[in-house]
Write an enzyme that holds these catalytic residues in place. Sequence first.
Site, PDB file in Angstrom:
ATOM      1  N   CYS A  13      -3.783   1.330  -2.829  1.00 35.09           N
ATOM      2  CA  CYS A  13      -3.768  -0.455  -2.170  1.00 35.09           C
ATOM      3  C   CYS A  13      -2.955  -1.191  -2.223  1.00 35.09           C
ATOM      4  CB  CYS A  13      -5.658  -1.588  -1.654  1.00 35.09           C
ATOM      5  SG  CYS A  13      -6.282  -0.722  -1.002  1.00 35.09           S
ATOM      6  N   CYS A  63     -10.385  -4.789  -0.148  1.00 38.36           N
ATOM      7  CA  CYS A  63     -11.631  -3.933  -0.419  1.00 38.36           C
ATOM      8  C   CYS A  63     -12.343  -3.989  -1.001  1.00 38.36           C
ATOM      9  CB  CYS A  63     -10.533  -2.475  -0.067  1.00 38.36           C
ATOM     10  SG  CYS A  63      -9.704  -1.896  -1.455  1.00 38.36           S
ATOM     11  N   CYS A  88     -10.679  -3.214  -4.703  1.00 39.21           N
ATOM     12  CA  CYS A  88      -9.504  -3.935  -4.376  1.00 39.21           C
ATOM     13  C   CYS A  88     -10.074  -5.030  -5.373  1.00 39.21           C
ATOM     14  CB  CYS A  88      -8.628  -4.471  -4.040  1.00 39.21           C
ATOM     15  SG  CYS A  88      -7.527  -3.011  -3.637  1.00 39.21           S
ATOM     16  N   GLU A 109      -3.208  -4.696  -3.074  1.00 33.62           N
ATOM     17  CA  GLU A 109      -3.420  -5.328  -4.551  1.00 33.62           C
ATOM     18  C   GLU A 109      -3.539  -4.519  -5.554  1.00 33.62           C
ATOM     19  OE1 GLU A 109      -4.532  -4.619  -1.904  1.00 33.62           O
ATOM     20  OE2 GLU A 109      -6.172  -5.817  -0.871  1.00 33.62           O
ATOM     21  N   GLU A 121       0.272   5.121   1.058  1.00 40.37           N
ATOM     22  CA  GLU A 121      -0.890   6.512   1.404  1.00 40.37           C
ATOM     23  C   GLU A 121      -0.729   7.209   0.342  1.00 40.37           C
ATOM     24  OE1 GLU A 121      -0.915   5.158   5.350  1.00 40.37           O
ATOM     25  OE2 GLU A 121      -2.063   3.732   4.942  1.00 40.37           O
ATOM     26  N   ASN A 172       0.548  -1.654   0.250  1.00 44.20           N
ATOM     27  CA  ASN A 172       0.168  -0.286  -0.246  1.00 44.20           C
ATOM     28  C   ASN A 172       0.983   1.103  -0.299  1.00 44.20           C
ATOM     29  OD1 ASN A 172       0.387  -0.828   2.640  1.00 44.20           O
ATOM     30  ND2 ASN A 172      -1.172   0.611   3.957  1.00 44.20           N
TER      31      ASN A 172
HETATM   32  N1  THU Z   1      -5.082  -1.436   2.228  1.00 50.38           N
HETATM   33  C1  THU Z   1      -4.342  -2.024   1.352  1.00 50.38           C
HETATM   34  O1  THU Z   1      -3.668  -2.091   0.555  1.00 50.38           O
HETATM   35  N2  THU Z   1      -5.186  -3.637   0.266  1.00 50.38           N
HETATM   36  C2  THU Z   1      -7.108  -3.406   0.991  1.00 50.38           C
HETATM   37  O2  THU Z   1      -7.458  -4.240   0.654  1.00 50.38           O
HETATM   38  C3  THU Z   1      -7.538  -3.095   2.575  1.00 50.38           C
HETATM   39  C4  THU Z   1      -6.882  -1.689   2.366  1.00 50.38           C
HETATM   40  C5  THU Z   1      -4.686  -0.487   2.913  1.00 50.38           C
HETATM   41  C6  THU Z   1      -4.923   1.180   2.351  1.00 50.38           C
HETATM   42  C7  THU Z   1      -4.498   1.368   4.103  1.00 50.38           C
HETATM   43  O3  THU Z   1      -2.897   2.550   3.032  1.00 50.38           O
HETATM   44  C8  THU Z   1      -4.243   0.849   5.056  1.00 50.38           C
HETATM   45  O4  THU Z   1      -4.543  -0.582   4.215  1.00 50.38           O
HETATM   46  C9  THU Z   1      -5.474   1.339   6.052  1.00 50.38           C
HETATM   47  O5  THU Z   1      -6.710   0.956   5.386  1.00 50.38           O
END
Ligand code: THU
Length: 146
Positions: free
Chosen positions: A65, A98, A101, A67, A56, A54
């Site tokens: 994310c 999520c 994704c 994925e 941010e 991920n």
């Molecule tokens: N996140 C992912 O990388 N993949 C997901 O499927 C769920 C959420 C990350 C996004 C953010 O940086 C952190 O997790 C908290 O939501």
Amino acid sequence: MSECENEVLNNIPEAGELVRLAVNIREKAYAPYSGFHVGAALFADNGKIYTGCNVENASYGATICAERTAIVKAISDGAKKILAIAVSSDSNLPTMPCGICRQVLSEFCSPDMPLFLSNKNGEYKVFTFDELLPHSFKQSDMEDVK
Ligand code: THU
């Protein structure tokens, strides 16, 4: 089936290998806002493995994310289809992708694609894509309007 497709299918990595890669790539996560590190590793139809974490952003909605990082790496490298994916995070629970994704995955995978959803220790549960996103919105859902 072409020889090339056959070769790819004969070299599908073990679930454990994809999970290990997902666990390890988590170290690269850029997550100063949530502190939640996520890693993904996928196997594509070109026989290659792609990893992602991920990434941010101070504008939270711009966060990408793990994925989707891996998916975009794969497709931009010429892969056409995702055959398996592993996801891991800092949690003790299996890491569930999520909704965004899941939708992005739906563009490039079959309903029976396996997902290896792991906790921080590499312990994982297996799901098929269809279990996570049944009745997804697809290109074919727009066909009657074309
Ligand atoms: N996140 C992912 O990388 N993949 C997901 O499927 C769920 C959420 C990350 C996004 C953010 O940086 C952190 O997790 C908290 O939501």
